[in-house]
Design an enzyme around this catalytic site. Structure first.
Site, PDB file in Angstrom:
ATOM      1  N   SER A  32       0.841  -1.215   0.000  1.00  0.00           N
ATOM      2  CA  SER A  32       0.000   0.000   0.000  1.00  0.00           C
ATOM      3  C   SER A  32       0.867   1.252   0.000  1.00  0.00           C
ATOM      4  CB  SER A  32      -0.932   0.005   1.219  1.00  0.00           C
ATOM      5  OG  SER A  32      -1.808  -1.083   1.165  1.00  0.00           O
ATOM      6  N   TYR A  33       1.901   1.234   0.832  1.00  0.00           N
ATOM      7  CA  TYR A  33       2.787   2.393   0.941  1.00  0.00           C
ATOM      8  C   TYR A  33       3.489   2.644  -0.395  1.00  0.00           C
ATOM      9  CZ  TYR A  33       6.457   5.425   2.842  1.00  0.00           C
ATOM     10  OH  TYR A  33       7.309   6.483   3.093  1.00  0.00           O
ATOM     11  N   ARG A  34       4.103   1.573  -0.935  1.00  0.00           N
ATOM     12  CA  ARG A  34       4.841   1.754  -2.193  1.00  0.00           C
ATOM     13  C   ARG A  34       3.913   2.253  -3.306  1.00  0.00           C
ATOM     14  NH1 ARG A  34      10.079  -1.216  -2.778  1.00  0.00           N
ATOM     15  NH2 ARG A  34      10.407  -2.404  -0.865  1.00  0.00           N
ATOM     16  N   SER A  54       1.074   3.811  -3.114  1.00  0.00           N
ATOM     17  CA  SER A  54       0.579   5.183  -2.897  1.00  0.00           C
ATOM     18  C   SER A  54       1.645   6.207  -3.280  1.00  0.00           C
ATOM     19  CB  SER A  54       0.157   5.382  -1.433  1.00  0.00           C
ATOM     20  OG  SER A  54       1.288   5.413  -0.588  1.00  0.00           O
TER      21      SER A  54
END
Ligand SMILES: NC(=O)c1ccc[n+]([C@@H]2O[C@H](COP(=O)([O-])OP(=O)(O)OC[C@H]3O[C@@H](n4cnc5c(N)ncnc54)[C@H](OP(=O)(O)O)[C@@H]3O)[C@@H](O)[C@H]2O)c1
Length: 249
Positions: A165-167, A169
């Site tokens: 999710s972090y990457r 986003s």
């Protein structure tokens, strides 16, 4: 309150990298800094702490995932200052420690959406809000705090932590940088992404090699670029390379 200085807005800046960026910019004579936080009391406490150090800033509530909060903030900044010259999209979340984030195969849609809401859409909302003010004055510097974990060319080699999710986003944030740079081509509104490197903060943890001052260095460089400088780039942390280095998207 009015000022002849450039007005810099830094999202999520009562602590961590955002505060370090605010601290550095606020010490430049021609820049007036507004620190912001989701909880009003957080940035008020930081404002007082900086004041005790002899650093004057203003502060205001701002939750980038809440359209009404952004509208309220922009109404305030417009009436108080009538300008925003520098925007640092620093506010961000990482859910990398969730077990479901250990693989793209188990990533939950809710986590993905929550992360995008802040890291990507929140930053876009801020850009859409401030760029018209920058266009009025023919000047703007926008810094999007990204991560080298979002470099598409590096993902196949460097896959720890997976943090899908972090990457994703932050890949979206980088795409936003490239698209806005295209829209703003041939203007004096310069937008760039950068990676601060692994930095000691609540998000980065104590094992990180960089201090917040080191992590802030490239943001300050990009926030104060001279006219005619880089537009639509993705920069690595300067500390690691001894100068401004562009990362592969
Ligand atoms: N530390 C690292 O190693 C590292 C590496 C690469 C990139 N980054 C990026 O650097 C930026 C700053 O992170 P950090 O390391 O300083 O972490 P941090 O100390 O956890 O700071 C994150 C900040 O973002 C704020 N925030 C979260 N959601 C928000 C929202 N909806 N609206 C406004 N503010 C919000 C947080 O406020 P609350 O306390 O209210 O949640 C906090 O002030 C992030 O974009 C992160 O992805 C960090």
């Amino acid at each position: 309150m009015t000022t002849n200085r450039k007005v810099a807005v830094i999202t999520g800046s009562y602590k961590g990298l955002g505060l370090a960026i605010a601290r550095e910019l606020a010490q430049q004579d021609d820049i007036w800094v507004i620190i912001t936080s989701r909880k009003e009391t957080d940035c008020q406490a930081t404002e007082q702490k900086l004041k005790a150090e002899g650093i004057e800033v203003d502060c205001h509530q701002l939750d980038v995932s809440d359209a009404e909060s952004v509208t309220r903030f922009m109404e305030w900044v417009n009436s108080a200052y009538g300008r925003v010259d520098i925007l640092v999209n620093n506010a961000g979340v990482s859910n990398a420690d969730l077990p479901t984030e250990a693989s793209i195969l188990t990533a939950k849609a809710e986590t993905m959406l929550d992360t995008f809401k802040i890291n990507t859409v929140g930053a876009l909302r801020m850009c859409q809000a401030v760029i018209p003010l920058m266009q009025q004055r023919g000047y703007g510097r926008i810094v999007n705090v990204s991560t080298e974990m979002a470099s598409l060319q590096q993902i196949p080699q460097d896959f720890y932590p997976p943090a899908p999710s972090y990457r994703m986003s932050k890949v979206g944030l980088n795409a936003m940088t490239a698209m806005l740079a295209k829209e703003l081509k041939d203007t004096n509104i310069l937008i760039n992404s950068y990676s601060p490197g692994w930095t000691k903060t609540d998000m980065g943890g104590d094992d990180a090699p960089y201090t917040v001052k080191e992590g802030a260095e490239t943001a300050v460089y990009l926030a104060t670029l001279p006219d005619g400088s880089s537009q639509g780039g993705f920069f690595a942390e300067m500390r690691k390379f001894g100068g401004a280095v562009v990362l592969p998207w």
